[in-house]
Design an enzyme around this catalytic site. Structure first.
Site, short mmCIF file in Angstrom:
data_model
loop_
_atom_site.label_atom_id
_atom_site.label_comp_id
_atom_site.label_asym_id
_atom_site.label_seq_id
_atom_site.Cartn_x
_atom_site.Cartn_y
_atom_site.Cartn_z
N ASP A 40 -9.53 -9.35 8.64
CA ASP A 40 -10.97 -9.47 8.36
C ASP A 40 -11.42 -10.92 8.61
OD1 ASP A 40 -11.06 -6.80 7.60
OD2 ASP A 40 -12.38 -7.20 5.89
N ASP B 245 -1.17 -18.14 2.40
CA ASP B 245 -2.29 -19.02 2.02
C ASP B 245 -2.45 -20.13 3.04
OD1 ASP B 245 0.23 -19.70 1.08
OD2 ASP B 245 -0.48 -20.65 -0.75
N LYS C 153 5.02 -14.60 1.95
CA LYS C 153 4.76 -15.41 0.76
C LYS C 153 6.10 -15.50 0.02
CE LYS C 153 2.20 -17.60 -2.16
NZ LYS C 153 1.62 -18.91 -1.89
N TYR D 276 0.82 -1.21 0.00
CA TYR D 276 0.00 0.00 0.00
C TYR D 276 0.86 1.27 0.00
CZ TYR D 276 -3.82 -3.21 1.35
OH TYR D 276 -4.74 -4.22 1.40
N ASP E 2 -4.14 -7.16 6.31
CA ASP E 2 -5.45 -6.55 6.06
C ASP E 2 -6.48 -7.66 5.86
OD1 ASP E 2 -7.52 -4.88 5.36
OD2 ASP E 2 -6.63 -4.17 3.49
MG MG Z 1 -9.51 -4.27 5.64
#
Ligand code: MG
Ligand code: NAI
Length: 350
Positions: free
Chosen positions: A248, A220, A187, A136, A244
């Site tokens: 969630d 993963d 990763k 980001y 992020d």
């Molecule tokens: Mg989020």
């Protein structure tokens, strides 16, 4: 009496509803404690504000925020503004401008709440998200717009300084938790530059924390471990994008996005830190008075902790837990109470 200056930014949608509820709970807890005061100033920066003026944060806005002890943020996002404009217009300038590089997301199943997982009742995790660079960082661009040759790049940026400080932060946090266990999530099989740097620096920093148990997972694979063996995880550290997504998932596994809190910290306290529920502005329920305010109450407790008011933070969390445990719950948690009823119950429990 100690006084803390809080900047409240309700933002959009249910952000407005839950921040109002959160401020009531905060003022109630301050009154009960009797040893500190909260001086709250509200800022109207939102997507409607943007549509009227062309900017989310006015000239000099960040400098103004800088004088506060903490920022209490709702959500930003509107059906009338593209999400990348609203996110980069309001939330990210604060996170990046105030170098809030450590994003902390606790996930725990509160009393009276049922995890969708059979093995989920004991979930007690903290996801540590790198919050200043990575995927980001905003690097990249587009060329040949609209043509068949159009090209877009989105470059992740990983710096040794950025990776080192987030790992150090995560080890410090893991060390203070009962299990003293930190899982590195990357990763580094497919992404062989930045992610390998993450792995290397992690194990360098680990040498300073022999008391912390460590392990590593690919991002993963860690999703399956979160679902199938949730009890084997404690503290996790991951990049901006990965964490992020994982947080969630963590929120859903602990019952609802409506209870999940987060802190965007500038650990060195050179700038104010920002506290917000993880959820967004929730178009589907905005304006109906049914949003779950628990995420915001938990967020308020994180803010009190950061301000050094541990007693007040514990008092607020016990009130929240007694209310969820007593069955006063919003619809996202299978109950029938509205925002006002949950807020009143928490204030009464305080
Ligand atoms: Mg989020
Ligand atoms: P969302 O978090 O707003 O909603 C996802 C689902 O969870 C919806 O069904 C919503 O009703 C439910 N939900 C969320 N919070 C709840 C609460 N407190 N109580 C009960 N139910 C709740 O995510 P979505 O729909 O992807 O995004 C909507 C807007 O919010 C978008 O514009 C997005 O960009 C923005 N957003 C902003 C964030 C922020 O300000 N930090 C974070 C996530 C999204």
């Amino acid at each position: 009496m100690r006084a803390y200056r809080i900047a409240a930014i309700p933002g959009d949608g249910i952000g407005v509803e839950v921040i109002a509820a959160g401020l009531r709970a905060l003022q109630e807890v301050a009154a009960r404690e009797g040893s500190f005061r909260l001086e709250v100033e509200s800022f109207p920066w939102s997507s409607d504000y943007y549509l009227e003026r062309g900017y989310y944060i006015p000239e000099g806005g960040l400098e103004k925020l800088r004088a506060f002890d903490a920022i209490f943020f709702g959500a930003v996002g509107s059906q009338k503004v593209p999400d990348h404009i609203s996110l980069w217009g309001l939330r990210l300038p604060i996170c990046q401008g105030f170098d809030q590089y450590a994003n902390v997301r606790p996930a725990r199943v509160l009393p009276g709440v049922t995890s969708p997982l059979r093995a989920g009742q004991g979930i007690d995790w903290v996801v540590v998200r790198e919050n200043s660079e990575g995927e980001y960082a905003g690097h990249g661009g587009r060329a040949h717009r609209g043509l068949p040759e159009e090209v877009a790049t989105e470059t992740a940026v990983f710096t040794r300084a950025g990776v080192t400080r987030i790992h150090r932060f995560a080890f410090e946090l893991a060390r203070k938790r009962p299990k003293k266990h930190l899982t590195l999530v990357t990763k580094s099989n497919a992404q062989r530059h930045g992610m390998v740097l993450w792995d290397e620096v992690f194990f360098e920093v680990a040498r300073d924390y022999p008391e912390v148990k460590t392990d590593r997972e690919l991002v993963d694979a860690v999703t399956t471990r979160m679902v199938l063996k949730p009890g084997t995880l404690d503290t996790l550290v991951a990049t901006n994008l990965h964490a992020d997504i994982l947080s969630d998932l963590a929120a859903a596994l602990t019952g609802s996005l409506g209870i999940a809190p987060t802190a965007n910290l500038n650990p060195e306290r050179r700038f104010p830190s920002m506290f917000e529920p993880i959820h967004g502005s929730a178009f589907d329920i905005a304006g109906k008075g049914i949003a779950n305010p628990i995420a915001t109450f938990w967020t308020a407790a994180l803010m009190l902790e950061h301000l050094g008011e541990q007693g007040a933070a514990r008092r607020l969390m016990s009130a929240v837990e007694s209310v969820t445990g007593s069955g006063v719950r919003t619809r996202d948690l299978g109950g029938s109470a509205n925002t006002e009823e949950v807020t009143r119950a928490v204030c009464a429990a305080l």
